[in-house]
Design a protein around this motif. Structure first.
Motif, PDB file in Angstrom:
ATOM      1  N   LYS A  30       0.862  -1.188   0.000  1.00  0.00           N
ATOM      2  CA  LYS A  30       0.000   0.000   0.000  1.00  0.00           C
ATOM      3  C   LYS A  30       0.891   1.229   0.000  1.00  0.00           C
ATOM      4  O   LYS A  30       1.620   1.493   0.952  1.00  0.00           O
ATOM      5  N   ARG A  31       0.829   1.999  -1.079  1.00  0.00           N
ATOM      6  CA  ARG A  31       1.763   3.094  -1.310  1.00  0.00           C
ATOM      7  C   ARG A  31       1.349   4.366  -0.564  1.00  0.00           C
ATOM      8  O   ARG A  31       1.044   5.399  -1.156  1.00  0.00           O
ATOM      9  N   GLU A  32       1.387   4.291   0.753  1.00  0.00           N
ATOM     10  CA  GLU A  32       1.105   5.463   1.579  1.00  0.00           C
ATOM     11  C   GLU A  32       2.182   6.540   1.416  1.00  0.00           C
ATOM     12  O   GLU A  32       1.966   7.698   1.764  1.00  0.00           O
ATOM     13  N   ASP A  33       3.329   6.148   0.885  1.00  0.00           N
ATOM     14  CA  ASP A  33       4.405   7.118   0.656  1.00  0.00           C
ATOM     15  C   ASP A  33       4.021   8.165  -0.379  1.00  0.00           C
ATOM     16  O   ASP A  33       4.671   9.216  -0.478  1.00  0.00           O
ATOM     17  N   LEU A  34       2.970   7.908  -1.138  1.00  0.00           N
ATOM     18  CA  LEU A  34       2.548   8.823  -2.199  1.00  0.00           C
ATOM     19  C   LEU A  34       1.527   9.857  -1.735  1.00  0.00           C
ATOM     20  O   LEU A  34       1.087  10.682  -2.531  1.00  0.00           O
ATOM     21  N   LEU A  35       1.152   9.830  -0.455  1.00  0.00           N
ATOM     22  CA  LEU A  35       0.107  10.726   0.028  1.00  0.00           C
ATOM     23  C   LEU A  35       0.518  12.190   0.004  1.00  0.00           C
ATOM     24  O   LEU A  35      -0.319  13.070  -0.192  1.00  0.00           O
ATOM     25  N   HIS A  36       1.790  12.461   0.247  1.00  0.00           N
ATOM     26  CA  HIS A  36       2.261  13.848   0.328  1.00  0.00           C
ATOM     27  C   HIS A  36       3.772  13.829   0.132  1.00  0.00           C
ATOM     28  O   HIS A  36       4.456  12.924   0.609  1.00  0.00           O
ATOM     29  N   PRO A  37       4.343  14.826  -0.556  1.00  0.00           N
ATOM     30  CA  PRO A  37       5.790  14.819  -0.803  1.00  0.00           C
ATOM     31  C   PRO A  37       6.647  14.954   0.450  1.00  0.00           C
ATOM     32  O   PRO A  37       7.783  14.474   0.477  1.00  0.00           O
ATOM     33  N   LEU A  38       6.143  15.588   1.494  1.00  0.00           N
ATOM     34  CA  LEU A  38       6.928  15.781   2.718  1.00  0.00           C
ATOM     35  C   LEU A  38       6.273  15.175   3.953  1.00  0.00           C
ATOM     36  O   LEU A  38       6.960  14.724   4.865  1.00  0.00           O
ATOM     37  N   ILE A  39       4.938  15.186   3.984  1.00  0.00           N
ATOM     38  CA  ILE A  39       4.216  14.622   5.135  1.00  0.00           C
ATOM     39  C   ILE A  39       3.665  13.273   4.686  1.00  0.00           C
ATOM     40  O   ILE A  39       2.455  13.032   4.693  1.00  0.00           O
ATOM     41  N   GLY A  71       3.163   9.003   4.072  1.00  0.00           N
ATOM     42  CA  GLY A  71       2.988   7.764   4.814  1.00  0.00           C
ATOM     43  C   GLY A  71       2.246   7.940   6.120  1.00  0.00           C
ATOM     44  O   GLY A  71       1.240   8.638   6.215  1.00  0.00           O
ATOM     45  N   ASN A  72       2.777   7.302   7.185  1.00  0.00           N
ATOM     46  CA  ASN A  72       2.084   7.336   8.465  1.00  0.00           C
ATOM     47  C   ASN A  72       2.115   8.716   9.117  1.00  0.00           C
ATOM     48  O   ASN A  72       1.305   9.004  10.005  1.00  0.00           O
ATOM     49  N   LYS A  73       3.013   9.593   8.695  1.00  0.00           N
ATOM     50  CA  LYS A  73       3.105  10.910   9.336  1.00  0.00           C
ATOM     51  C   LYS A  73       1.862  11.757   9.079  1.00  0.00           C
ATOM     52  O   LYS A  73       1.370  12.436   9.976  1.00  0.00           O
ATOM     53  N   ILE A  74       1.355  11.724   7.876  1.00  0.00           N
ATOM     54  CA  ILE A  74       0.149  12.496   7.582  1.00  0.00           C
ATOM     55  C   ILE A  74      -1.045  11.923   8.339  1.00  0.00           C
ATOM     56  O   ILE A  74      -1.955  12.649   8.760  1.00  0.00           O
ATOM     57  N   GLU A 110      -5.893   4.479  12.173  1.00  0.00           N
ATOM     58  CA  GLU A 110      -7.006   3.546  12.012  1.00  0.00           C
ATOM     59  C   GLU A 110      -7.716   3.744  10.675  1.00  0.00           C
ATOM     60  O   GLU A 110      -8.555   2.927  10.288  1.00  0.00           O
ATOM     61  N   GLU A 111      -7.363   4.816   9.969  1.00  0.00           N
ATOM     62  CA  GLU A 111      -7.985   5.094   8.674  1.00  0.00           C
ATOM     63  C   GLU A 111      -7.148   4.580   7.498  1.00  0.00           C
ATOM     64  O   GLU A 111      -7.518   4.787   6.341  1.00  0.00           O
ATOM     65  N   ILE A 112      -6.035   3.932   7.792  1.00  0.00           N
ATOM     66  CA  ILE A 112      -5.176   3.420   6.712  1.00  0.00           C
ATOM     67  C   ILE A 112      -5.882   2.318   5.926  1.00  0.00           C
ATOM     68  O   ILE A 112      -5.889   2.305   4.689  1.00  0.00           O
ATOM     69  N   LEU A 113      -6.499   1.373   6.642  1.00  0.00           N
ATOM     70  CA  LEU A 113      -7.175   0.269   5.971  1.00  0.00           C
ATOM     71  C   LEU A 113      -8.601   0.657   5.607  1.00  0.00           C
ATOM     72  O   LEU A 113      -9.309   1.282   6.395  1.00  0.00           O
ATOM     73  N   THR A 114      -9.009   0.273   4.402  1.00  0.00           N
ATOM     74  CA  THR A 114     -10.377   0.501   3.939  1.00  0.00           C
ATOM     75  C   THR A 114     -11.008  -0.834   3.561  1.00  0.00           C
ATOM     76  O   THR A 114     -10.371  -1.892   3.687  1.00  0.00           O
ATOM     77  N   GLU A 115     -12.230  -0.796   3.071  1.00  0.00           N
ATOM     78  CA  GLU A 115     -12.923  -2.029   2.689  1.00  0.00           C
ATOM     79  C   GLU A 115     -12.190  -2.781   1.595  1.00  0.00           C
ATOM     80  O   GLU A 115     -12.313  -4.006   1.487  1.00  0.00           O
ATOM     81  N   THR A 116     -11.423  -2.065   0.792  1.00  0.00           N
ATOM     82  CA  THR A 116     -10.706  -2.741  -0.302  1.00  0.00           C
ATOM     83  C   THR A 116      -9.609  -3.664   0.227  1.00  0.00           C
ATOM     84  O   THR A 116      -9.133  -4.534  -0.507  1.00  0.00           O
ATOM     85  N   SER A 163      -0.567   0.091  15.966  1.00  0.00           N
ATOM     86  CA  SER A 163      -1.732   0.101  16.859  1.00  0.00           C
ATOM     87  C   SER A 163      -2.994   0.460  16.084  1.00  0.00           C
ATOM     88  O   SER A 163      -4.048  -0.168  16.268  1.00  0.00           O
ATOM     89  N   GLY A 164      -2.900   1.467  15.233  1.00  0.00           N
ATOM     90  CA  GLY A 164      -4.044   1.840  14.415  1.00  0.00           C
ATOM     91  C   GLY A 164      -4.467   0.718  13.490  1.00  0.00           C
ATOM     92  O   GLY A 164      -5.670   0.466  13.306  1.00  0.00           O
ATOM     93  N   LEU A 165      -3.489   0.026  12.921  1.00  0.00           N
ATOM     94  CA  LEU A 165      -3.797  -1.090  12.018  1.00  0.00           C
ATOM     95  C   LEU A 165      -4.468  -2.231  12.771  1.00  0.00           C
ATOM     96  O   LEU A 165      -5.398  -2.864  12.259  1.00  0.00           O
ATOM     97  N   ILE A 166      -4.009  -2.506  13.974  1.00  0.00           N
ATOM     98  CA  ILE A 166      -4.620  -3.567  14.783  1.00  0.00           C
ATOM     99  C   ILE A 166      -6.082  -3.219  15.075  1.00  0.00           C
ATOM    100  O   ILE A 166      -6.973  -4.061  14.963  1.00  0.00           O
ATOM    101  N   ASN A 167      -6.324  -1.963  15.428  1.00  0.00           N
ATOM    102  CA  ASN A 167      -7.679  -1.540  15.793  1.00  0.00           C
ATOM    103  C   ASN A 167      -8.652  -1.563  14.632  1.00  0.00           C
ATOM    104  O   ASN A 167      -9.856  -1.760  14.835  1.00  0.00           O
TER     105      ASN A 167
END
Length: 300
Positions: free
Chosen positions: A20-29, A31-34, A150-156, A174-178
Motif C-alpha cells: 500500500k503506497r502510503e508514501d505517495l500521500l504527500h511529498p513531505l508529510i 505515509g504514516n506521518k500524515i 485507524e484510517e489506513i485500511l479501507t474495505e478494499t 496500533s491503528g492497524l490492529i484496531n
C-alpha cells in the motif's frame, strides 16, 4: 495525492503480495506521518494553539513532517533535537536543513537530557522558554495519532489475510490492529532491538490478532548493513518501489525472508504498508559515503 495497492509479482510461490503506497500521500508529510498528524493538528486548532512543539533525532521523518504541516496550516514549529553536537551542522543535514527552511526553530539538547523529554519538569522548562504550545510526542504517537492510523485500511483491504508494517514508536501498528478485521493477522516489524514495544502497543489496542517480528532490526534504530542496502537497491531495480533504510527497507526485507521460509500459509494474501520515510535516504547516504560504504541508489 492518493495511495493505492501495488502488486509485487513474486516467483516460485503462491503467496499474493501487495504494498500500500502510503508514501505517495504527500511529498513531505508522507505515509504514516500524515495519518498521525491529522487529528493532532485539528486538536491544536481546537485549543487555539499557534505553535507546535515536538521531538526527534538528526534524520527524523517526524521532525520534517511537523515542520511541513506547520508551514501548510499556519503554525509556528519548534523541534527539540537529540544531540547538542548537531547545533552547528544543520546545513550539512538534509532533514534539519529542510525543516529549517520550512520555518522550524530548533533547540538542541544533550542526549542525557533528551531522555527526560516526557517528564513534567522538562515540559515546564520548555513552556518557560517558548511559551504556550501544542505538544506532539516523539514519533507523533498518542491517542489521536492512533485514531488517524485507524484510517489506513479501507474495505478494499478486507481480502488480505496479513497486514504488515514497520514499527518505530508503535502508533501505526496500533491503528492497524484496531481497524483490522477478525480474519486478519497484523505483523509489526520493529526497527529497534528488543521486545519492549509490546507494552506500549497494548496501551492503544484491544485486538489480540497481532504479533511483533523482532528479527529484522539490523542491530537497532538507524543501523544498516551492506546486505540491507543491497536488498533496497535490488528491490527498486526489480519493482520500481523505493524503500528507506530505517523503516520500510527492514520491514520489506523481513517479509520477503519470511516468504522464502514458508512462514505464510499457502495462498495467503499479504499487504505491506509503505509508511514513507524516503526523505531520510539523503542523510543516510551522506553517512555511508563518509564511511566509504555502499550507498542507496534507488534514484539512479
Amino acid at each position: 495525492m492518493e495511495s493505492y495497492n501495488q502488486k509485487i509479482n513474486l516467483e516460485n510461490t503462491n503467496i499474493s503480495l501487495y504494498i500500500k503506497r502510503e508514501d505517495l500521500l504527500h511529498p513531505l508529510i508522507s505515509g504514516n506521518k500524515i495519518r498521525k498528524l491529522k487529528y493532532n493538528l485539528q486538536q491544536a486548532k481546537n485549543e487555539n494553539k499557534e505553535t507546535l512543539l515536538t521531538f526527534g533525532g538528526a534524520f527524523s521523518n517526524h521532525i520534517l513532517a511537523v515542520a511541513a504541516a506547520g508551514k501548510e496550516q499556519g503554525f509556528k514549529t519548534i523541534g527539540i533535537i537529540r544531540g547538542e553536537e548537531l547545533k552547528d551542522k544543520v546545513l550539512e543535514n538534509p532533514t534539519l536543513k529542510k525543516a529549517s527552511d520550512l520555518g522550524m526553530v530548533f533547540e538542541f539538547v544533550r542526549r542525557e537530557i533528551y531522555k527526560e523529554k516526557s517528564s513534567p519538569e522538562f515540559t515546564r522548562l520548555l513552556t518557560e522558554k517558548f511559551g504556550d504550545f501544542y505538544l506532539i510526542p516523539e514519533g507523533g504517537t498518542n491517542d489521536l495519532a492512533v485514531k488517524g492510523c485507524e484510517e489506513i485500511l479501507t474495505e478494499t483491504e478486507d481480502k488480505f489475510d496479513y497486514i504488515c508494517c514497520a514499527v518505530g514508536t508503535g502508533g501505526t501498528v496500533s491503528g492497524l490492529i484496531n481497524c483490522s478485521k477478525d480474519s486478519q493477522q497484523v505483523l509489526g516489524f520493529p526497527v529497534l532491538k528488543g521486545d519492549f514495544l509490546r507494552e506500549d502497543i497494548c496501551k492503544f489496542v484491544s485486538g489480540t490478532k497481532w504479533d511483533l517480528i523482532t528479527a529484522y532490526h539490523f542491530e537497532g534504530y538507524a543501523k544498516v548493513s551492506e546486505e540491507l542496502i543491497l536488498f533496497i537497491n535490488e528491490f527498486y531495480k526489480k519493482y520500481k518501489i523505493p524503500l528507506d533504510p530505517i523503516y520500510t527497507g527492514k520491514m520489506m526485507f523481513g517479509v520477503m525472508d519470511l516468504i522464502d521460509k514458508n512462514y505464510f500459509p499457502e495462498n495467503s494474501k499479504v499487504l505491506v504498508i509503505h509508511t514513507g520515510g524516503l526523505q531520510g535516504i539523503a542523510g543516510m547516504n551522506n553517512l555511508l559515503k563518509h564511511k566509504k560504504q555502499l550507498q542507496i541508489t534507488i534514484y539512479d
